[in-house]
Structure formats: structure tokens, C-alpha cells
Design a protein around this motif. Sequence first.
Motif, mmCIF file in Angstrom:
data_model
loop_
_atom_site.group_PDB
_atom_site.id
_atom_site.type_symbol
_atom_site.label_atom_id
_atom_site.label_comp_id
_atom_site.label_asym_id
_atom_site.label_seq_id
_atom_site.Cartn_x
_atom_site.Cartn_y
_atom_site.Cartn_z
ATOM 1 N N ARG A 142 -61.818 -111.905 13.812
ATOM 2 C CA ARG A 142 -60.378 -112.155 13.852
ATOM 3 C C ARG A 142 -60.076 -113.592 13.458
ATOM 4 O O ARG A 142 -60.865 -114.504 13.716
ATOM 5 C CB ARG A 142 -59.825 -111.878 15.256
ATOM 6 N N PHE A 143 -58.922 -113.745 12.879
ATOM 7 C CA PHE A 143 -58.464 -115.075 12.479
ATOM 8 C C PHE A 143 -58.389 -115.991 13.692
ATOM 9 O O PHE A 143 -57.837 -115.634 14.726
ATOM 10 C CB PHE A 143 -57.084 -114.956 11.829
ATOM 11 N N SER A 144 -58.952 -117.217 13.564
ATOM 12 C CA SER A 144 -58.964 -118.132 14.702
ATOM 13 C C SER A 144 -58.545 -119.562 14.361
ATOM 14 O O SER A 144 -58.153 -120.309 15.257
ATOM 15 C CB SER A 144 -60.357 -118.167 15.343
ATOM 16 N N SER A 202 -44.882 -116.103 7.361
ATOM 17 C CA SER A 202 -44.703 -115.190 6.227
ATOM 18 C C SER A 202 -45.843 -114.181 6.116
ATOM 19 O O SER A 202 -45.679 -113.120 5.511
ATOM 20 C CB SER A 202 -44.582 -115.981 4.918
ATOM 21 N N VAL A 203 -47.008 -114.497 6.705
ATOM 22 C CA VAL A 203 -48.112 -113.533 6.736
ATOM 23 C C VAL A 203 -47.891 -112.529 7.868
ATOM 24 O O VAL A 203 -48.117 -111.331 7.710
ATOM 25 C CB VAL A 203 -49.470 -114.248 6.897
ATOM 26 N N TYR A 204 -47.417 -113.013 9.019
ATOM 27 C CA TYR A 204 -47.183 -112.116 10.156
ATOM 28 C C TYR A 204 -46.030 -111.160 9.884
ATOM 29 O O TYR A 204 -45.864 -110.169 10.598
ATOM 30 C CB TYR A 204 -46.912 -112.926 11.429
ATOM 31 N N ASP A 205 -45.263 -111.428 8.854
ATOM 32 C CA ASP A 205 -44.200 -110.506 8.440
ATOM 33 C C ASP A 205 -44.764 -109.139 8.065
ATOM 34 O O ASP A 205 -44.052 -108.135 8.074
ATOM 35 C CB ASP A 205 -43.442 -111.117 7.249
ATOM 36 N N GLU A 206 -46.054 -109.079 7.732
ATOM 37 C CA GLU A 206 -46.679 -107.784 7.439
ATOM 38 C C GLU A 206 -46.883 -106.958 8.712
ATOM 39 O O GLU A 206 -47.156 -105.760 8.641
ATOM 40 C CB GLU A 206 -48.024 -108.000 6.737
ATOM 41 N N LYS A 241 -60.315 -104.840 5.481
ATOM 42 C CA LYS A 241 -59.343 -104.773 6.567
ATOM 43 C C LYS A 241 -58.019 -105.392 6.155
ATOM 44 O O LYS A 241 -57.964 -106.252 5.265
ATOM 45 C CB LYS A 241 -59.888 -105.484 7.820
ATOM 46 N N ASN A 242 -56.947 -104.935 6.837
ATOM 47 C CA ASN A 242 -55.634 -105.481 6.553
ATOM 48 C C ASN A 242 -55.285 -106.583 7.549
ATOM 49 O O ASN A 242 -56.029 -106.847 8.498
ATOM 50 C CB ASN A 242 -54.574 -104.367 6.557
ATOM 51 N N VAL A 243 -54.138 -107.209 7.338
ATOM 52 C CA VAL A 243 -53.724 -108.346 8.164
ATOM 53 C C VAL A 243 -53.609 -107.963 9.632
ATOM 54 O O VAL A 243 -54.002 -108.730 10.524
ATOM 55 C CB VAL A 243 -52.392 -108.913 7.633
ATOM 56 N N LYS A 244 -53.109 -106.782 9.917
ATOM 57 C CA LYS A 244 -52.902 -106.360 11.306
ATOM 58 C C LYS A 244 -54.216 -106.246 12.065
ATOM 59 O O LYS A 244 -54.264 -106.459 13.283
ATOM 60 C CB LYS A 244 -52.158 -105.021 11.333
ATOM 61 N N GLU A 245 -55.295 -105.933 11.368
ATOM 62 C CA GLU A 245 -56.596 -105.809 12.019
ATOM 63 C C GLU A 245 -57.276 -107.165 12.218
ATOM 64 O O GLU A 245 -58.176 -107.287 13.045
ATOM 65 C CB GLU A 245 -57.513 -104.918 11.170
ATOM 66 N N ILE A 246 -56.832 -108.174 11.475
ATOM 67 C CA ILE A 246 -57.492 -109.476 11.495
ATOM 68 C C ILE A 246 -56.734 -110.487 12.340
ATOM 69 O O ILE A 246 -57.349 -111.328 13.010
ATOM 70 C CB ILE A 246 -57.660 -109.988 10.044
ATOM 71 N N ILE A 247 -55.406 -110.427 12.319
ATOM 72 C CA ILE A 247 -54.585 -111.368 13.091
ATOM 73 C C ILE A 247 -54.090 -110.658 14.344
ATOM 74 O O ILE A 247 -53.203 -109.803 14.283
ATOM 75 C CB ILE A 247 -53.407 -111.896 12.267
ATOM 76 N N LYS A 248 -54.681 -111.011 15.485
ATOM 77 C CA LYS A 248 -54.324 -110.366 16.745
ATOM 78 C C LYS A 248 -54.207 -111.398 17.856
ATOM 79 O O LYS A 248 -54.979 -112.360 17.898
ATOM 80 C CB LYS A 248 -55.382 -109.320 17.150
ATOM 81 N N PRO A 249 -53.259 -111.193 18.775
ATOM 82 C CA PRO A 249 -53.215 -112.060 19.962
ATOM 83 C C PRO A 249 -54.375 -111.732 20.887
ATOM 84 O O PRO A 249 -54.860 -110.602 20.910
ATOM 85 C CB PRO A 249 -51.865 -111.712 20.605
ATOM 86 N N LEU A 283 -54.481 -118.340 3.572
ATOM 87 C CA LEU A 283 -54.983 -117.282 4.452
ATOM 88 C C LEU A 283 -55.129 -115.964 3.703
ATOM 89 O O LEU A 283 -56.146 -115.267 3.840
ATOM 90 C CB LEU A 283 -54.056 -117.125 5.653
ATOM 91 N N ILE A 284 -54.140 -115.608 2.904
ATOM 92 C CA ILE A 284 -54.205 -114.346 2.140
ATOM 93 C C ILE A 284 -55.327 -114.414 1.107
ATOM 94 O O ILE A 284 -56.059 -113.427 0.909
ATOM 95 C CB ILE A 284 -52.855 -114.053 1.474
ATOM 96 N N ASP A 285 -55.483 -115.562 0.427
ATOM 97 C CA ASP A 285 -56.562 -115.696 -0.564
ATOM 98 C C ASP A 285 -57.925 -115.479 0.080
ATOM 99 O O ASP A 285 -58.797 -114.800 -0.484
ATOM 100 C CB ASP A 285 -56.519 -117.081 -1.221
#
Length: 442
Positions: free
Chosen positions: A310-312, A128-132, A52-60, A292-294
Amino acid sequence: MGLKYIEPIKSIVLLLLVLLSITFTLSIWTYTPRLDPIEQSPTVDISIGQRKNVKEIIKPYKFMIKNDEFMRGTTEQLDIDQIVNEMATWKITQLLRNPVEMNKKQMNEFFRQQNQFTLYFQGDVPLSVYDEILEIEEVNIPQFSFDRLVVKWNPKDISFEVHFLNRASGIHYYGRVTPIDTMKSYRSLVVGSEAYKNYAEVLQPDGTYLAVSNESLTIQKLTYFQEELSPTRFRDALFNDPNAVRRSQVDATHEEFGDDHASMIVDTDLKMLNFVHPAAETSESIKPSELLIDVIDSINEHGGWTNTYRFSHINPSYRYVKFQLFTEGYPVHSNAKETTEIAQFYGDDRVFRYIRPYYMLDDPLSEEVELPSGVSVANALMNSDQLDFGTVEEISVGYMMRHDPEQRVYVMEPSWFYLVKGNKNWKQYTPEQDGGEQYGLE
């Protein structure tokens, strides 16, 4: 007379030897042996689940909007995905840091302002991660993490401004928004939010801003039949040489996989595994964005997103990152014995410790359950003689997971949960809360 021909004979022999050496050398250079073609060994696919990519893992997990006419909000995942997708068409420019760090009073007053909406995140998200997800037109994005994203709009010229806030530190960055289509964004995000549920602020003794739904909710109770992945698939993915791994039975409900460098304990009752590679342990500092990216990359390497996680939470000091299980768009909590989280300590260029479930959630059986409004839950907590309501900083809907090993099912019970200040663990609200037991969740 014999001596007369010795020197010419020597010259002829030497010439023959040189020619013979050249012939042998050329034959070696040009020789091509007849070999059977080498069959390439088939590559081993160690992809366990999804990547999965960042958008699928980091969500409000929540959206709340307010203006002079209404306060509304939603926790429906489809609604939130549409909101984030619209914002993904923006560019954030002129990013600046507010030189004055907000105190708690200023932070709460900021959240109470009109003509703005807020996205709520469970953990501190590195900018800088949410920039994606939300494009920031900045060469050097600051090493800053936020847990609230606020968008203000000016009703006169329909312009937007975005604010990234960290409630713990009081640090605040803001920038201008350049949408592709300003009116489309306004209609989608502001006008479209009129269909969401009514929200209301719940007054806190210390002035902490707390807004919850003022309407009852209909949520699906879910029952999943027990399915699981074979732990050997994680063995193949996590160990350097799976063929060198030894397997042993520790007791009736625990197995151990190990080699000379790492070990993996499997709890066959709770369907959990705990992998550790001691040599990878390190105390070197690391930037939150890099950590987080690692961790995300390390889980993607073996397709470790077996369910919706999801990231928590993140703690760079301990090089620790946690991901929460979600289903139907809501977080899934559990008691102290069962886990609904993936947790990883990232070491020296590889995983140091990795704790996670290996059960699978497929298509569930469902039935509708009605939950009371968030306001009524807040009032009940306010009147509880076992809780200081002034310590409550958030109230939200989620699931409590119950594992029935005899029936071989996982039951997800819809419920309200609340978060106490200074505590990362949510607590379940029960109708007996007025004088009943409080359930702490790990």
C-alpha cells in the motif's frame, strides 16, 4: 526511297516501346507472389504478479469516530473496506479551500470536535488521485495532498460534510456530500460503528491529538514458508532487451544483471533487488499526482504487486514513492537489514531506481496472540525514561517481520508501534520499553 519509311518506322518502334512499358508496369502493380503465411511470434508475458488499481493501493489504516455518547475505532481491514465502499457512493460538491491555514493548536482542536469520524492515511494522498475512489464534482481539482480525511455529520438533518486536511502544512479543503441514500450511509457509518472497539484520547504535553484503543486486541501471529520469484523474471520485465543482459556473480550473496544502459543487483540472502537506469535520472519538477500515477503504472506494467503493498510515502522533490507491505490488514515492519517496502525513484518517462523484495507470502500458519490496549502502551511510553512522550504523534498495531533463513520461514510477530514527530520510520514498542532498548525501523 529508304528514307521515305524511316519516320513511320520510328513511330511504330516508339509505340511498341510505350506499350511494352505499360505492360511491364501493370504486371508489377498486379503481381502477387506466392508466399508462405508468416507465423506471428508469440507475445512474451512479463506479468510477474498482479496489476492493481488506485483503490487497492491507497487505503486508510485506521478509522476513528466520536460523538456525545462514545469514541470508537477500528484497524480491521474488512471494516475499513466497508466504510470506504459506502463513501465511494457519494459525490463531493462545492469543494472550497479554507482561506486560513490551521496551526497545530487549531488542528488538534478540530480533531477533538464531536459528531465526526476520521480516516488515517500513512502518506500524503494527492486529492486528484483519490478522486478515483471518492468522486469529487470539480472540473479542476487542486494540486493538494492530505493525510487525514474527516467526515462531519449534522444529527438534526443527517447531512454530511467532508474535510481533507494536511497536518504538516495546515491546508484544509472541505465540501458538501451528496449520498445516494443518506439514511443508509448514516446507519452504515455512524450506527454501525457502535460495534467497534472503545477508543480514548491520550493527553500529550503539547496538546497533540492522539486517540488509541482502550481494549486489548487479539491478533494472529503468522509464519510463512519461504517462497520467491526468479530474479530473471524481473530482468525480462525491466531491461529493454533481456537477451543482451549479462549475468555475473559479485560475491556469495550478490548477483548482478546488466547491459550497456542499466544494472540490477540481486541480494540472494535478503531476497531483494536494486535496479537502476542512470540515463533516466532527472531533476525536473513533477506534480505529486502525476508522480504517484506514473509509479503505480510502471509497477502495473510488469504486474509488480507480488504481495499486498500500500502507498505509504511520497516525496515529489526527489521523485520518490514508497509502498508498505501489509498482511491481514496490518503494516509489516522490519529491521535495518530486511525490507518490507517497494521504493521507486521515477525518472524521465521511465523508472530511474527501483528497490524491492522478490519473496512471496502465501498461506501462513497462524496462532492467536493477545496485545495490550493502546492506552496501556501509551502509558508505558509516557513513563519511559528513554523517550520524550511529547514527541509521539501516533501509536498503531502492526507486524515485525523476522526472516529465519535456516528454517526458511518468515515470521510475523504482532506488536505495537509508535511514530515520532518528524520521523517517517515507525519504532517498535516492547514490554521492556520502561528501561529497555528502542528498536528503530528503516
